[in-house]
Design a protein around this motif. Structure first.
Motif, short mmCIF file in Angstrom:
data_model
loop_
_atom_site.label_atom_id
_atom_site.label_comp_id
_atom_site.label_asym_id
_atom_site.label_seq_id
_atom_site.Cartn_x
_atom_site.Cartn_y
_atom_site.Cartn_z
N TYR A 1 0.84 -1.20 0.00
CA TYR A 1 0.00 0.00 0.00
C TYR A 1 0.88 1.25 0.00
CZ TYR A 1 -4.30 -2.65 0.91
OH TYR A 1 -5.38 -3.49 0.82
N PHE A 2 1.67 1.43 -1.04
CA PHE A 2 2.48 2.63 -1.17
C PHE A 2 2.70 2.88 -2.67
CE2 PHE A 2 5.27 -0.99 -0.63
CZ PHE A 2 6.23 -0.84 -1.63
N ARG B 1 5.83 7.96 0.46
CA ARG B 1 5.10 7.20 -0.56
C ARG B 1 3.78 6.61 -0.06
NH1 ARG B 1 7.56 5.84 -5.18
NH2 ARG B 1 9.67 6.66 -5.50
N VAL B 2 3.45 6.82 1.20
CA VAL B 2 2.22 6.26 1.77
C VAL B 2 1.16 7.35 1.87
CG1 VAL B 2 1.19 5.12 3.77
CG2 VAL B 2 3.50 4.50 3.02
N SER B 3 -0.07 6.99 1.50
CA SER B 3 -1.18 7.93 1.52
C SER B 3 -1.43 8.49 2.92
CB SER B 3 -2.44 7.23 1.01
OG SER B 3 -3.60 7.96 1.33
N LYS B 4 -1.53 9.82 3.00
CA LYS B 4 -1.86 10.45 4.28
C LYS B 4 -3.26 10.08 4.73
CE LYS B 4 1.91 12.97 4.84
NZ LYS B 4 2.70 12.40 3.72
N LEU B 5 -4.15 9.84 3.77
CA LEU B 5 -5.51 9.41 4.12
C LEU B 5 -5.49 8.06 4.82
CD1 LEU B 5 -7.55 10.37 0.93
CD2 LEU B 5 -7.72 11.41 3.19
N LEU C 1 -3.01 6.81 6.63
CA LEU C 1 -2.46 7.02 7.97
C LEU C 1 -3.47 7.66 8.90
CD1 LEU C 1 1.12 8.28 7.01
CD2 LEU C 1 0.44 5.97 7.70
N ASN C 2 -4.21 8.63 8.36
CA ASN C 2 -5.24 9.30 9.18
C ASN C 2 -6.36 8.35 9.54
OD1 ASN C 2 -3.82 11.70 9.07
ND2 ASN C 2 -4.96 12.49 7.30
N LYS C 3 -6.74 7.50 8.58
CA LYS C 3 -7.80 6.52 8.83
C LYS C 3 -7.37 5.54 9.92
CE LYS C 3 -10.91 6.44 6.33
NZ LYS C 3 -11.52 5.68 5.27
N TYR C 4 -6.11 5.11 9.85
CA TYR C 4 -5.59 4.19 10.86
C TYR C 4 -5.56 4.85 12.23
CZ TYR C 4 -2.37 1.10 13.35
OH TYR C 4 -1.80 0.27 14.28
N ASP C 5 -5.10 6.09 12.31
CA ASP C 5 -5.06 6.82 13.57
C ASP C 5 -6.46 6.96 14.16
OD1 ASP C 5 -2.34 7.12 13.63
OD2 ASP C 5 -2.35 9.12 12.71
N GLU C 6 -7.42 7.23 13.29
CA GLU C 6 -8.81 7.38 13.75
C GLU C 6 -9.32 6.07 14.36
OE1 GLU C 6 -13.21 8.60 11.96
OE2 GLU C 6 -11.40 8.86 10.74
N LEU C 7 -9.01 4.95 13.70
CA LEU C 7 -9.44 3.66 14.22
C LEU C 7 -8.79 3.36 15.57
CD1 LEU C 7 -9.24 1.51 10.95
CD2 LEU C 7 -11.33 2.20 12.15
N MET C 8 -7.51 3.65 15.70
CA MET C 8 -6.78 3.33 16.92
C MET C 8 -7.18 4.21 18.10
SD MET C 8 -4.90 0.71 16.31
CE MET C 8 -6.26 0.18 15.23
N ASN C 9 -7.70 5.39 17.82
CA ASN C 9 -7.99 6.36 18.90
C ASN C 9 -9.48 6.53 19.18
OD1 ASN C 9 -5.22 7.10 19.41
ND2 ASN C 9 -5.25 8.15 17.44
N THR C 10 -10.29 5.61 18.68
CA THR C 10 -11.73 5.66 18.90
C THR C 10 -12.11 4.81 20.10
OG1 THR C 10 -12.17 6.01 16.56
CG2 THR C 10 -13.98 5.19 17.88
N ASP C 11 -12.97 5.33 20.97
CA ASP C 11 -13.39 4.61 22.17
C ASP C 11 -14.83 4.11 22.07
OD1 ASP C 11 -10.95 4.96 23.47
OD2 ASP C 11 -11.52 6.95 24.17
N SER C 12 -15.39 4.07 20.90
CA SER C 12 -16.78 3.64 20.73
C SER C 12 -16.88 2.12 20.80
CB SER C 12 -17.32 4.15 19.39
OG SER C 12 -16.43 3.81 18.34
N PHE C 13 -18.10 1.59 20.59
CA PHE C 13 -18.36 0.15 20.67
C PHE C 13 -17.35 -0.63 19.83
CE2 PHE C 13 -20.63 -3.47 18.62
CZ PHE C 13 -20.71 -4.29 19.74
N ILE C 14 -17.17 -0.23 18.59
CA ILE C 14 -16.09 -0.75 17.75
C ILE C 14 -15.44 0.43 17.05
CG2 ILE C 14 -17.05 -3.06 17.41
CD1 ILE C 14 -18.08 -2.15 14.68
N ILE D 1 -11.80 -0.93 4.98
CA ILE D 1 -11.93 0.48 5.30
C ILE D 1 -10.62 1.22 5.06
CG2 ILE D 1 -12.24 2.09 7.24
CD1 ILE D 1 -14.34 0.08 8.32
N ILE D 2 -9.51 0.65 5.51
CA ILE D 2 -8.21 1.29 5.34
C ILE D 2 -7.81 1.34 3.85
CG2 ILE D 2 -5.75 1.06 5.83
CD1 ILE D 2 -6.55 -0.14 8.55
N LYS D 3 -8.09 0.25 3.14
CA LYS D 3 -7.74 0.19 1.73
C LYS D 3 -8.48 1.26 0.93
CE LYS D 3 -7.63 -2.99 -2.21
NZ LYS D 3 -7.97 -4.36 -2.68
N ASN D 4 -9.71 1.57 1.34
CA ASN D 4 -10.52 2.56 0.61
C ASN D 4 -10.13 3.99 0.95
OD1 ASN D 4 -11.94 0.53 -0.62
ND2 ASN D 4 -13.66 0.57 0.83
N ALA D 5 -9.13 4.12 1.83
CA ALA D 5 -8.72 5.48 2.22
C ALA D 5 -8.09 6.22 1.05
CB ALA D 5 -7.72 5.39 3.37
#
Length: 419
Positions: A14-15, A107-111, A113-126, A415-419
């Motif tokens: 993915y780069f 060479r890696v999409s900022k989108l 990286l941002n999507k991954y950060d959002e997933l890792m920092n979410t405290d919701s049900f999933i 989800i990450i792939k579609n970023a």
């Protein structure tokens, strides 16, 4: 950036690979990124790359920074002698290594990286609940099946451990798990210990007399030690004294819990029902294997505790009349947590897919489970039509969502792939 994410990016490539060059400005082509190594040594094995006009075959090591190679002392480790490329997020230092370095940071999409950060920092049900709607049904269907197989394989390992303890006795193993299931969560360990203390060969000798079967189970549970006034518990106590001496039985040392529990789930009622199941059908697993329909198996579990328990929930305390049958919810619970896992494990152990397939088909015929996990996914409009779905969603929540293993999850990947 962390190494787990960096491995993921490299594994799936993915780069941006256009005009790829090494840190020394040599043209680089990735022919094969290698196979992820879960053991000691380089991160990816058996890779193939082309640098300039030369094709290289060997291993690839990944680090966040180039300097990590030195701090990890890889140059002193012979496992890294066949490295052909050092892939790093940030090329912070030139180490004069005998192979090239590739930096990925630009060479890696900022989108992504941002999507991954959002997933890792979410405290919701999933983590992905705000994005989960973009995943199609085909992805969900194949992932649920993989999750279910994974869950049943995990349960199979417990079953194989039991088999190692009892010399590969499938009926004994089924009896242990069945009793554990009857104990429901709060008394499961105690019920399993009761079953272990009463081998099926002893039960087989007394199954035709329900009072003897009850005497064995209630006695081993330590529930026949009081001075009773009613005839029936007195009878059970006399029978147990005789059987205890005959077989040199030792009661279990675990207290049964009654508090904060619905009376229909009292361990006394569950033991009475379990006794009746033994009385009516001892070699149950053999019958399960031979059954062609789930309806037939449900028939084996259509049991009612004996007449004494119609007027009691515990010994010596009368209650209003109520037939103590097993109940649809409990039957489904036993099917999901005992019958299906043991049948699947049997098929896996003997390399007979017909039993594994039957186990999966039966789960599709059992109503879905309703709990905080399945209800949480239902609120997100995730299909939960039957026990096949609910078991896969429980596996997803416990093993992936709770542990933030989005990179290992087909839904997270999508989800990450579609970023």
């Amino acid at each position: 950036m962390n190494e787990r994410l960096l491995h993921y990016i490299w594994k799936l490539q993915y780069f941006n690979k256009n005009e790829l060059t090494t840190a020394d400005a040599e043209q680089l082509q990735i022919i094969h990124p290698g196979n992820f190594n879960t053991n000691q040594g380089p991160d990816f094995l058996d890779a193939k790359i082309k640098i300039g006009n030369t094709i290289w075959a060997g291993n690839i090591e990944l680090h966040i920074r180039s300097s990590d190679w030195k701090s990890h002392k890889h140059s002193d480790d012979k496992n890294y002698n066949n490295v052909i490329l050092h892939v790093v997020w940030q090329h912070d230092v030139n180490l004069d290594l005998p192979f090239s370095t590739l930096e990925l940071q630009s060479r890696v999409s900022k989108l992504l990286l941002n999507k991954y950060d959002e997933l890792m920092n979410t405290d919701s049900f999933i983590a992905c609940e705000k994005m989960i709607g973009q995943v199609n049904d085909i992805t969900w269907s194949s992932w649920k099946e993989r999750l279910l197989i994974e869950r049943l394989q995990n349960k199979s390992q417990l079953i194989f451990n039991y088999l190692n303890e009892n010399n590969n006795h499938w009926e004994e193993t089924f009896w242990w798990l069945l009793a554990k299931n009857f104990g429901i969560k709060v008394n499961s360990d105690a019920f399993e210990k009761i079953a272990r203390s009463l081998p099926v060969n002893i039960l087989a000798k007394h199954k035709n007399q329900i009072h003897q079967t009850e005497a064995l189970l209630f006695g081993q549970a330590g529930l026949l030690e009081n001075n009773f006034t009613e005839d029936y518990p007195q009878l059970l106590k006399r029978e147990y004294r005789f059987l205890k001496a005959k077989y040199q039985l030792k009661p279990i040392n675990i207290s049964l819990h009654f508090l904060r529990m619905r009376p229909s789930n009292f361990p006394s009622i569950r033991l009475a029902q379990l006794s009746m199941l033994v009385h009516q059908s001892l070699h149950l697993f053999s019958k399960v294997k031979e059954s062609n329909s789930l309806k037939e198996v449900k028939g084996f579990l259509d049991i009612t505790a004996n007449d004494y328990w119609h007027y009691h929930y515990v010994f010596e305390e009368s209650s209003s009349f109520k037939i103590k049958n097993l109940g649809t919810q409990m039957v489904n619970n036993i099917l999901i947590n005992t019958v299906v896992p043991v049948l699947f494990a049997y098929g896996h152990h003997h390399h007979e897919n017909k039993y594994k397939d039957k186990a999966l088909q039966w789960l599709e015929q059992i109503p879905t489970e309703s709990n905080t996990i399945t209800n949480g996914y239902t609120k997100l409009n995730i299909s939960n039509k039957n026990a096949f779905d609910s078991q896969s969603l429980i596996q997803l929540k416990n093993e992936y969502c709770n542990k933030k293993r989005c990179l290992d999850c087909a839904i997270g990947n999508k989800i990450i792939k579609n970023a």
